[in-house]
Structures are given as structure tokens and as C-alpha cells.
Design a protein around this motif. Structure first.
Motif, PDB file in Angstrom:
ATOM      1  N   ALA A   1      -1.345  64.350  23.469  1.00 18.31           N
ATOM      2  CA  ALA A   1      -1.893  65.505  22.758  1.00 18.31           C
ATOM      3  C   ALA A   1      -2.146  66.662  23.720  1.00 18.31           C
ATOM      4  O   ALA A   1      -1.911  67.831  23.384  1.00 18.31           O
ATOM      5  CB  ALA A   1      -3.183  65.111  22.049  1.00 18.31           C
ATOM      6  N   PHE A   2      -2.621  66.350  24.916  1.00 21.76           N
ATOM      7  CA  PHE A   2      -2.898  67.376  25.920  1.00 21.76           C
ATOM      8  C   PHE A   2      -1.605  68.106  26.305  1.00 21.76           C
ATOM      9  O   PHE A   2      -1.548  69.351  26.304  1.00 21.76           O
ATOM     10  CB  PHE A   2      -3.527  66.713  27.141  1.00 21.76           C
ATOM     11  CG  PHE A   2      -3.983  67.671  28.213  1.00 21.76           C
ATOM     12  CD1 PHE A   2      -5.230  68.253  28.158  1.00 21.76           C
ATOM     13  CD2 PHE A   2      -3.162  67.971  29.288  1.00 21.76           C
ATOM     14  CE1 PHE A   2      -5.669  69.125  29.147  1.00 21.76           C
ATOM     15  CE2 PHE A   2      -3.569  68.842  30.286  1.00 21.76           C
ATOM     16  CZ  PHE A   2      -4.828  69.423  30.217  1.00 21.76           C
ATOM     17  N   LEU A   3      -0.547  67.352  26.619  1.00 18.37           N
ATOM     18  CA  LEU A   3       0.724  67.960  27.021  1.00 18.37           C
ATOM     19  C   LEU A   3       1.391  68.693  25.865  1.00 18.37           C
ATOM     20  O   LEU A   3       1.975  69.768  26.050  1.00 18.37           O
ATOM     21  CB  LEU A   3       1.661  66.887  27.585  1.00 18.37           C
ATOM     22  CG  LEU A   3       1.229  66.255  28.915  1.00 18.37           C
ATOM     23  CD1 LEU A   3       2.145  65.087  29.278  1.00 18.37           C
ATOM     24  CD2 LEU A   3       1.235  67.297  30.040  1.00 18.37           C
ATOM     25  N   ALA A   4       1.277  68.138  24.666  1.00 19.86           N
ATOM     26  CA  ALA A   4       1.878  68.792  23.493  1.00 19.86           C
ATOM     27  C   ALA A   4       1.199  70.135  23.227  1.00 19.86           C
ATOM     28  O   ALA A   4       1.868  71.117  22.866  1.00 19.86           O
ATOM     29  CB  ALA A   4       1.754  67.887  22.269  1.00 19.86           C
TER      30      ALA A   4
ATOM     31  N   TRP B   1      -6.053  59.616  33.497  1.00 20.92           N
ATOM     32  CA  TRP B   1      -4.703  60.202  33.518  1.00 20.92           C
ATOM     33  C   TRP B   1      -4.683  61.523  34.283  1.00 20.92           C
ATOM     34  O   TRP B   1      -3.766  61.781  35.067  1.00 20.92           O
ATOM     35  CB  TRP B   1      -4.226  60.417  32.079  1.00 20.92           C
ATOM     36  CG  TRP B   1      -2.893  61.113  32.002  1.00 20.92           C
ATOM     37  CD1 TRP B   1      -1.662  60.560  32.206  1.00 20.92           C
ATOM     38  CD2 TRP B   1      -2.671  62.494  31.713  1.00 20.92           C
ATOM     39  NE1 TRP B   1      -0.677  61.504  32.059  1.00 20.92           N
ATOM     40  CE2 TRP B   1      -1.281  62.704  31.748  1.00 20.92           C
ATOM     41  CE3 TRP B   1      -3.507  63.557  31.426  1.00 20.92           C
ATOM     42  CZ2 TRP B   1      -0.710  63.962  31.504  1.00 20.92           C
ATOM     43  CZ3 TRP B   1      -2.954  64.804  31.175  1.00 20.92           C
ATOM     44  CH2 TRP B   1      -1.568  65.001  31.218  1.00 20.92           C
ATOM     45  N   LEU B   2      -5.695  62.349  34.085  1.00 13.24           N
ATOM     46  CA  LEU B   2      -5.728  63.645  34.772  1.00 13.24           C
ATOM     47  C   LEU B   2      -5.786  63.462  36.285  1.00 13.24           C
ATOM     48  O   LEU B   2      -5.073  64.140  37.036  1.00 13.24           O
ATOM     49  CB  LEU B   2      -6.933  64.460  34.295  1.00 13.24           C
ATOM     50  CG  LEU B   2      -6.842  65.048  32.869  1.00 13.24           C
ATOM     51  CD1 LEU B   2      -8.189  65.623  32.446  1.00 13.24           C
ATOM     52  CD2 LEU B   2      -5.773  66.135  32.809  1.00 13.24           C
ATOM     53  N   PHE B   3      -6.635  62.541  36.749  1.00 13.63           N
ATOM     54  CA  PHE B   3      -6.781  62.345  38.195  1.00 13.63           C
ATOM     55  C   PHE B   3      -5.578  61.636  38.811  1.00 13.63           C
ATOM     56  O   PHE B   3      -5.235  61.882  39.973  1.00 13.63           O
ATOM     57  CB  PHE B   3      -8.055  61.552  38.498  1.00 13.63           C
ATOM     58  CG  PHE B   3      -9.321  62.361  38.374  1.00 13.63           C
ATOM     59  CD1 PHE B   3      -9.421  63.613  38.941  1.00 13.63           C
ATOM     60  CD2 PHE B   3     -10.420  61.849  37.695  1.00 13.63           C
ATOM     61  CE1 PHE B   3     -10.588  64.363  38.827  1.00 13.63           C
ATOM     62  CE2 PHE B   3     -11.586  62.576  37.575  1.00 13.63           C
ATOM     63  CZ  PHE B   3     -11.677  63.841  38.135  1.00 13.63           C
ATOM     64  N   SER B   4      -4.935  60.754  38.071  1.00 13.40           N
ATOM     65  CA  SER B   4      -3.844  59.965  38.658  1.00 13.40           C
ATOM     66  C   SER B   4      -2.476  60.597  38.478  1.00 13.40           C
ATOM     67  O   SER B   4      -1.606  60.458  39.348  1.00 13.40           O
ATOM     68  CB  SER B   4      -3.836  58.555  38.053  1.00 13.40           C
ATOM     69  OG  SER B   4      -3.547  58.605  36.669  1.00 13.40           O
ATOM     70  N   ARG B   5      -2.269  61.325  37.359  1.00  9.49           N
ATOM     71  CA  ARG B   5      -0.925  61.835  37.065  1.00  9.49           C
ATOM     72  C   ARG B   5      -0.819  63.358  37.044  1.00  9.49           C
ATOM     73  O   ARG B   5       0.128  63.924  37.601  1.00  9.49           O
ATOM     74  CB  ARG B   5      -0.454  61.292  35.710  1.00  9.49           C
ATOM     75  CG  ARG B   5      -0.313  59.772  35.627  1.00  9.49           C
ATOM     76  CD  ARG B   5       0.824  59.266  36.525  1.00  9.49           C
ATOM     77  NE  ARG B   5       2.078  59.950  36.254  1.00  9.49           N
ATOM     78  CZ  ARG B   5       2.908  59.662  35.239  1.00  9.49           C
ATOM     79  NH1 ARG B   5       2.595  58.681  34.413  1.00  9.49           N
ATOM     80  NH2 ARG B   5       4.028  60.325  35.071  1.00  9.49           N
ATOM     81  N   PHE B   6      -1.746  64.000  36.377  1.00  5.49           N
ATOM     82  CA  PHE B   6      -1.574  65.437  36.113  1.00  5.49           C
ATOM     83  C   PHE B   6      -2.032  66.311  37.286  1.00  5.49           C
ATOM     84  O   PHE B   6      -1.243  67.101  37.825  1.00  5.49           O
ATOM     85  CB  PHE B   6      -2.332  65.821  34.840  1.00  5.49           C
ATOM     86  CG  PHE B   6      -2.097  67.239  34.400  1.00  5.49           C
ATOM     87  CD1 PHE B   6      -0.865  67.634  33.897  1.00  5.49           C
ATOM     88  CD2 PHE B   6      -3.108  68.198  34.493  1.00  5.49           C
ATOM     89  CE1 PHE B   6      -0.641  68.949  33.491  1.00  5.49           C
ATOM     90  CE2 PHE B   6      -2.891  69.504  34.088  1.00  5.49           C
ATOM     91  CZ  PHE B   6      -1.656  69.881  33.573  1.00  5.49           C
ATOM     92  N   LEU B   7      -3.276  66.185  37.709  1.00  7.08           N
ATOM     93  CA  LEU B   7      -3.813  67.067  38.753  1.00  7.08           C
ATOM     94  C   LEU B   7      -3.082  66.920  40.094  1.00  7.08           C
ATOM     95  O   LEU B   7      -2.860  67.929  40.780  1.00  7.08           O
ATOM     96  CB  LEU B   7      -5.313  66.819  38.919  1.00  7.08           C
ATOM     97  CG  LEU B   7      -6.194  67.295  37.759  1.00  7.08           C
ATOM     98  CD1 LEU B   7      -7.654  66.897  37.990  1.00  7.08           C
ATOM     99  CD2 LEU B   7      -6.093  68.801  37.564  1.00  7.08           C
ATOM    100  N   PRO B   8      -2.706  65.703  40.535  1.00 10.68           N
ATOM    101  CA  PRO B   8      -1.971  65.613  41.805  1.00 10.68           C
ATOM    102  C   PRO B   8      -0.693  66.452  41.821  1.00 10.68           C
ATOM    103  O   PRO B   8      -0.287  66.956  42.874  1.00 10.68           O
ATOM    104  CB  PRO B   8      -1.661  64.115  41.921  1.00 10.68           C
ATOM    105  CG  PRO B   8      -2.755  63.448  41.160  1.00 10.68           C
ATOM    106  CD  PRO B   8      -3.029  64.357  40.007  1.00 10.68           C
ATOM    107  N   GLU B   9      -0.044  66.613  40.668  1.00 14.56           N
ATOM    108  CA  GLU B   9       1.182  67.410  40.591  1.00 14.56           C
ATOM    109  C   GLU B   9       0.918  68.897  40.783  1.00 14.56           C
ATOM    110  O   GLU B   9       1.840  69.678  41.031  1.00 14.56           O
ATOM    111  CB  GLU B   9       1.862  67.195  39.231  1.00 14.56           C
ATOM    112  CG  GLU B   9       2.300  65.768  38.961  1.00 14.56           C
ATOM    113  CD  GLU B   9       3.493  65.360  39.813  1.00 14.56           C
ATOM    114  OE1 GLU B   9       4.139  66.254  40.406  1.00 14.56           O
ATOM    115  OE2 GLU B   9       3.786  64.153  39.894  1.00 14.56           O
ATOM    116  N   LEU B  10      -0.343  69.299  40.638  1.00 17.40           N
ATOM    117  CA  LEU B  10      -0.677  70.728  40.727  1.00 17.40           C
ATOM    118  C   LEU B  10      -1.269  71.105  42.074  1.00 17.40           C
ATOM    119  O   LEU B  10      -1.696  72.249  42.266  1.00 17.40           O
ATOM    120  CB  LEU B  10      -1.681  71.097  39.624  1.00 17.40           C
ATOM    121  CG  LEU B  10      -1.254  70.816  38.181  1.00 17.40           C
ATOM    122  CD1 LEU B  10      -2.331  71.282  37.212  1.00 17.40           C
ATOM    123  CD2 LEU B  10       0.075  71.504  37.861  1.00 17.40           C
TER     124      LEU B  10
END
Length: 692
Positions: A75-78, A127-136
Motif C-alpha cells: 500500500a505504501f509503494l502503491a 520493512w522501512l528499516f530493512s528494505r526502503f530507507l537503506p536504498e535512500l
């Protein structure tokens, strides 16, 4: 329910400066702003202003709303994909995975990601700490998350991201900011002053009041009742059950409470799960004394409770007074002073709203209590000089020519005798100055106020031998407010000074002051001071000396006075003994007296009249005499007298006509009439006890 004001944005300078600094920094890294605060404090307003500023700076901004359900990574990515598509025309190739597409887009250019209503973001923490934020990490993205409680603790302690997080808990408007907000509203200066005095700087409350007053139906609306109802519904949206709702209304009448204390005031005991749910609400704070409500929410809930069910509100408030009185002697001095302040807040309705020296209807709160500092002296001397020019706020015990040097002497030798009320910035607004009575201070007192010798009598000799560390009595000699500024009325500051000084005394001290003004003397009596004796002023005038003594158990007497004035039809308070104050009259009995005023036989049936051994004609004459007197009899005002005369003596109009004649709505008229009945009951009780 957040609402953007129609007026220019104010009170958010610190937050906007940090935001523009990030926009302007060419080396800015991915960062996180956490915006927090109770409903209506301005979180959405701030985000909207930031979004406008980002667009003006040609920085891309994306908007996500937590109310749309950002509880899963999908839902966040969509939502991000939709925002990119609708705002910037971005499209994802069919073969491209969603997360790499979003990350690639965010890495391409500087972006601000706004998340409004982010209360449930903790569900995405893993999910934010492991997948999303590291990419940024290497991108230039500012995440601005607005929620009532702020980002969860895990965000603030995360080793990789805690240094990139800035927290911005939003605060209420200062009085200066309230006037800034109202500037250009088109409302009269009188209305602006009323709004500033009756609100507590809550942005949404101000916006609603202004909108209502400028609406076509403003004359038919009672904004002081409607706004609390609207905001109470908003605050209570977080309350998931009727049990929590009831407990919050009770909590609004207490400074702090644990589950047991709440249950003492609830008809149905609170479920344990509900109490834990209350502790998690954004406007409830957990303290060592139990849970406590945010001051604005507590005020709104009390006002709404009083509007919806006035009889029940009065009964529960009365029970709260009794409960707080019982607690007083079992808590430490810090808590005693807090209880005293809260009791005065609940007692405000029974204090005069319009008085030559004090206006207790204002919701003004003092700034931080700080001791006297030498840099305060120019302010205090200026207040005194204005006081002398206006022949106001003076001490008749001391020659006005001696005011400046006396204040300097107190500051130099006994600075602990100076009590200052400050604004939010710490600037003095009002003060009183006196000396703690002991061997070292008595010579100064007798030099500048020789009239005190006769008043203190035999006690003066003992005070001349008392060591400073044993002093427990302060003799007030000077008092003044800042009457030259435009933000606060002198009467507001006078009320605040008296309230704060009274709270200070309840910590186990005694205060003495002298006055020759009849109006000030009547006010001191209402506040619980006792006549101590006579004194001679510097011009030879006779003064009444007043004492407020909380060194022993006098708090019980003070709180009983309050309880007597707040008795309701709910019955006699458990705290009152039959042999104490047997002639106290509650509002329901007063209402019966007024309704039977022209039926002496029925008046004689009332227990209070029978105990006195009076006949109905005597009672009627006394009540008519009080109402016919052209002077206010605190706390009974002239307006309240006129309301009672037209309602019970003339009886030539119905309630709607009466309300219209006083330019009030029916709801407002009924509220004023209830107050008038209470205040008349208090005046009549005092007259009966004094053997009128």
C-alpha cells in the motif's frame, strides 16, 4: 480533523526555518522530520505550507495520507506510485518491479515525501528499516511525517537513522501570536480581545471561532459552546469505547488520576484494558501521579460536558472537589500545589468574571516560575511607576514616594520575597513583593510600613527573635501589573497574580496583606482570606488586614468554602458534617426559594428556613433586598441580579423572550441563570450565617 486557517501562517517559524535550510543545503542528505501534536494543533497546516514552499523552490514533493491505509509495504509503494503519476506524470514499465522503480525515481532528484496522519507507520517499521530507507542513503529525500504522538521510540533509537531525525512537537499559540492570527480578520477589537482571553491558543479552536463569528448565522450561535462540542468530538475520536469516553470526561476534572481514582468518580468501573488504551492516547500523558490530560483537551471536555449535561457535570465536579480535599494532606508539597492550582481552575466559574482588580474568566496560563533576577528590576520599577501615575495597584501601607527604594531594598536583602508572573518568553507581566517575617526583616518592614506594628500586636516581639530559616509568613507590601502593554488586560494579570500567589501559599505558608479598597477587600474574602485586624496606612487611613494561613490544616476550611459554593441538587456532600455550615444553600434550594418567593407558606416548608425559625415574609424581603440593591455583591454581579429579577419577580416574558432581551441564545441565558442562582445562594448563605 486538521484545518488550514484562512489567515497567514503563524507560530511555525522554527519548523519552517529547518525545512528551508534543508531545501537550500546543496549537500543535504536523506533526513526525517517528525511533526507531532494533538488534533487541531496545526500539523496538516504545517505540511501544506512546507509543500507550497517546496514547489516554489522547484523541489519535487509527494503526499501520502495515512488515513488511506499505509499499513503494508504494498500500500505504501502503491500510494507513492500514484502520487508520482498524478503529480508528475511518471509511469512504470510493465516489466519493472515496484520497489526498484520507486527507489530509482527518488534517487533522480531532490524530493520531499510528506506523510500526513502517520499514526500507524510503526506497522511498517521492519520493512522501512530493512528494505526502503537503506536504498535512500545516497539519495536526497526529506521524509516529513506528521502524527499525533510522533515517530515511535524505535525510530529515535535506531543507530543508523537517529542522527538524521529532527523532532518538532507543535505548541499552542502565544497571546501575541493569537492577536497576529486575528489581525485582518475583520472582527472588532472587542471580539478579538474576547477570543484571545477565552481560548488557549489552540489553532483549530481559533479558526472555528473566527469562521463562526464571520458566518451569516453568527448572531444565533453560541461559539463558546459550539466549538468545545466540535473539538471534543475530534479529540474523542481516538476513544474506542464508551467506557474510555466516560473516563476521559471524568479525567478532565482531575489534575492526574490512576485507575482507582477514576473509578471513584465513575458509575461503572473502568475496564483494565480501557485504562491502558487511555494511556496510549495522544492527548494523555503518563506521569508518576497517574495519567493526565493535555490542558486544552481537558478544558474542551469540561466545557462540552457542562453543555451536554449540566446537572451531572456539577455533581461530578463537586465529587472531584471532595476527592481532592481528601487527598491534599496525604501528598507531598509539590503535589499539594498542583492540587491547589487545579482546584482554582475548576473553581474559576464561581469567581467574579468582571472585577476592578481581577478577571478570572481568562484562560491565560503563566510562563515558567523563575525566581527574581536583577535584570527583572527595570520591568518591576516601570510597573510601579505606571501604578503610581494611575493611582492603581498600590499598597496603602507604604508611602508611594518610597515604592522604588523599598523595592530595591527587598531585592538587595530579601529577594525571595519577590514573586513574578512571566509570559512564555520569561518576561515579567506582574509581581508582588514583600518580606518574609523574621528577625532580620522586621526592621525594614517597620521602617517603611510603621502601621503594621499595631496590627501584628504581640506577635511582633516573637518575630523580632525568629531566625530567617524558621520564617513561614510573607507580608506583601507592593503589587503591580504591566498595564502599558496591549496583549493582556490589567484585570487578567491581576487574577493570574492572585491565583499563582494563592497556590504558592497553599504549600504550607501564611500570607498577610492590607487594603483599604472595598472592592479589593470583597475579592480577598471570596478567595478565602480571613480578616486579621486593622492597620493604619501611611496617610492615616484605616486599612483592613487579611490573612491566608495554610501552615496547619486551614486548607480544609478553604476547600470547604469552595465545596459549599458548589453544592448541587445531587445531595449534601459526604465531606460536610451536619454540624458544619448548617445554613449552606445549594442552587436547587435557591431555585425553589425564587419560585416560591410570593408564597410565604411554601417558603416556610424549606428545612433551611425552619432551622432559622424565620417566616416566609422575612425570607422574601431578604431576597428582594439583595436583588434590589444596586451594587454587585460578589460573586453575584449586577447582570445576574437583573436576570433573576426579570425571570422570577417580573415574570412577564417567556425564556426565549428573556434570552433575546439580554442578547443571548437560550443556551447562554440558561447558563447565566444557573450561575446567578448559585451566586445568589452563596450571598444568602453568608447573610444567614452572619445573623442578617
Amino acid at each position: 480533523m486538521e484545518k488550514i486557517a484562512k489567515h497567514r501562517i503563524i507560530g511555525l517559524d522554527r519548523e519552517m526555518m529547518s525545512f528551508t535550510d534543508w531545501l537550500a543545503d546543496p549537500r543535504a542528505q536523506t533526513s526525517i522530520f517528525s511533526i507531532s501534536g494533538i488534533g487541531g494543533i496545526g500539523k496538516t497546516t504545517l505540511l501544506l505550507q512546507m509543500a507550497r514552499t517546496a514547489r516554489q523552490s522547484s523541489v519535487r514533493s509527494l503526499w501520502l495520507d495515512g488515513q488511506g491505509g499505509l499499513t503494508t509495504s504494498g500500500a505504501f509503494l502503491a500510494s507513492l506510485e500514484m502520487s508520482l503519476a498524478t503529480e508528475y506524470g511518471g509511469t512504470r514499465a510493465p516489466e519493472s518491479a515496484l520497489l526498484p522503480y520507486i527507489v530509482n525515481e527518488l534517487q533522480l532528484q531532490r524530493t520531499v515525501l510528506f506523510i500526513d496522519n502517520g499514526e500507524e507507520i510503526e506497522k511498517l517499521e521492519g520493512w522501512l528499516f530493512s528494505r526502503f530507507l537503506p536504498e535512500l542513503k545516497s539519495a536526497r529525500v526529506l521524509i516529513v511525517c506528521a502524527s499525533r504522538n510522533g515517530l515511535p521510540l524505535k525510530w529515535q533509537t535506531n543507530p543508523e537513522w537517529k542522527s538524521q531525525i529532527q523532532r518538532f512537537p507543535l505548541r499552542l499559540f502565544t497571546r501575541e501570536e493569537v492577536y497576529d492570527y486575528l489581525d485582518g480578520s475583520g472582527l472588532s477589537a472587542e471580539w478579538q480581545r474576547a477570543i484571545a482571553e477565552k481560548t488557549e491558543g489552540h489553532p483549530l479552536s481559533l479558526a472555528l471561532i473566527v469562521d463562526m463569528l464571520l458566518s451569516e448565522s453568527a448572531e444565533q450561535r453560541d461559539v463558546w459552546r459550539e466549538v468545545p462540542a466540535v473539538l471534543s468530538a475530534e479529540f474523542l475520536r481516538e476513544a474506542a469505547s464508551p467506557g474510555v469516553y466516560r473516563a476521559l470526561t471524568v479525567l478532565s476534572l482531575l489534575p492526574a488520576a490512576d485507575e482507582n481514582m477514576l473509578n471513584r468518580l465513575l458509575d461503572t468501573p473502568l475496564e483494565g484494558a480501557d485504562y491502558y488504551h487511555m494511556r496510549a492516547l495522544s492527548f494523555v500523558r503518563d506521569t508518576v501521579d497517574g495519567i493526565t490530560l493535555h490542558q486544552v483537551v481537558a478544558r474542551m471536555l469540561r466545557d462540552d460536558f457542562a453543555r451536554r449535561n449540566p446537572a451531572q457535570f456539577e455533581a461530578v465536579r463537586h465529587q472531584a472537589f471532595v476527592l481532592l480535599a481528601e487527598r491534599f494532606h496525604s501528598v507531598d508539597q509539590r503535589m499539594q500545589m498542583r492540587l491547589s492550582a487545579h482546584i482554582l481552575e475548576l473553581y474559576r466559574e464561581f469567581l467574579p468574571s468582571a472585577h476592578a482588580y481581577a478577571n478570572f474568566s481568562s484562560s491565560l496560563k503563566p510562563g515558567e516560575q523563575k525566581p527574581f533576577r536583577q535584570e527583572d528590576m527595570p520591568y518591576l520599577q516601570r510597573f510601579l511607576q505606571a501604578s503610581i501615575r494611575g493611582s492603581d495597584w498600590q499598597s496603602e501601607l507604604v508611602d508611594s514616594a518610597d515604592y522604588p527604594v523599598l523595592l530595591e531594598e527587598i531585592a538587595a536583602h530579601f529577594p525571595e520575597g519577590i514573586f513574578i508572573v512571566r509570559d512564555e518568553k520569561g518576561t515579567p507581566l506582574a509581581f508582588c513583593a514583600g518580606v518574609w517575617l523574621h528577625a532580620l526583616s522586621m526592621p525594614l518592614l517597620e521602617r517603611y510600613a510603621p502601621g503594621c506594628r499595631g496590627m501584628l500586636g504581640e506577635e511582633a516581639s516573637a518575630l523580632h527573635r525568629l531566625p530567617p530559616e524558621a520564617a513561614d509568613t510573607i507580608f506583601v507590601l507592593l503589587s503591580a501589573v504591566n498595564s502599558e502593554q496591549s496583549l493582556y488586560r490589567p484585570e487578567e494579570l491581576g487574577a493570574l497574580l492572585m491565583q499563582q500567589w494563592l497556590v504558592h501559599m497553599t504549600g504550607g505558608l501564611r500570607g498577610i496583606l492590607a487594603a483599604g479598597d472595598p472592592q479589593l477587600n470583597s475579592l480577598l474574602s471570596i478567595l478565602g482570606f480571613k480578616a486579621y485586624g486593622k492597620a493604619t496606612g501611611y496617610a492615616g487611613i484605616e486599612l483592613m488586614t487579611w490573612e491566608l494561613d495554610f501552615r496547619q490544616t486551614s486548607f480544609d476550611e478553604w476547600i470547604q468554602r469552595i465545596i459549599r459554593q458548589t453544592e448541587t441538587a445531587a445531595g449534601q456532600p459526604a465531606y460536610q458534617r451536619e454540624d458544619e455550615y448548617p445554613l449552606a444553600i445549594d442552587r436547587s434550594v435557591m431555585k425553589q426559594m425564587l419560585e416560591w418567593l410570593f408564597d410565604p407558606d411554601k417558603l416556610e416548608e424549606l428545612p433551611v428556613v425552619r432551622r432559622l425559625g424565620w417566616d416566609g415574609m422575612q425570607v422574601r424581603d431578604i431576597i428582594q433586598g439583595i436583588l434590589a440593591d444596586g451594587r454587585p455583591m460578589e460573586p453575584l454581579t449586577l447582570l445576574e441580579k437583573e436576570i433573576l429579577i426579570t425571570s422570577y419577580l417580573r415574570k412577564d416574558r417567556n425564556k426565549s423572550q428573556l434570552a433575546a432581551s439580554f442578547h443571548m441564545s437560550r443556551a447562554t441565558f440558561y447558563r447565566h441563570m444557573r450561575l446567578a442562582e448559585k451566586h445568589l445562594a452563596f450571598v444568602l448563605s453568608d447573610l444567614m450565617r452572619s445573623g442578617f
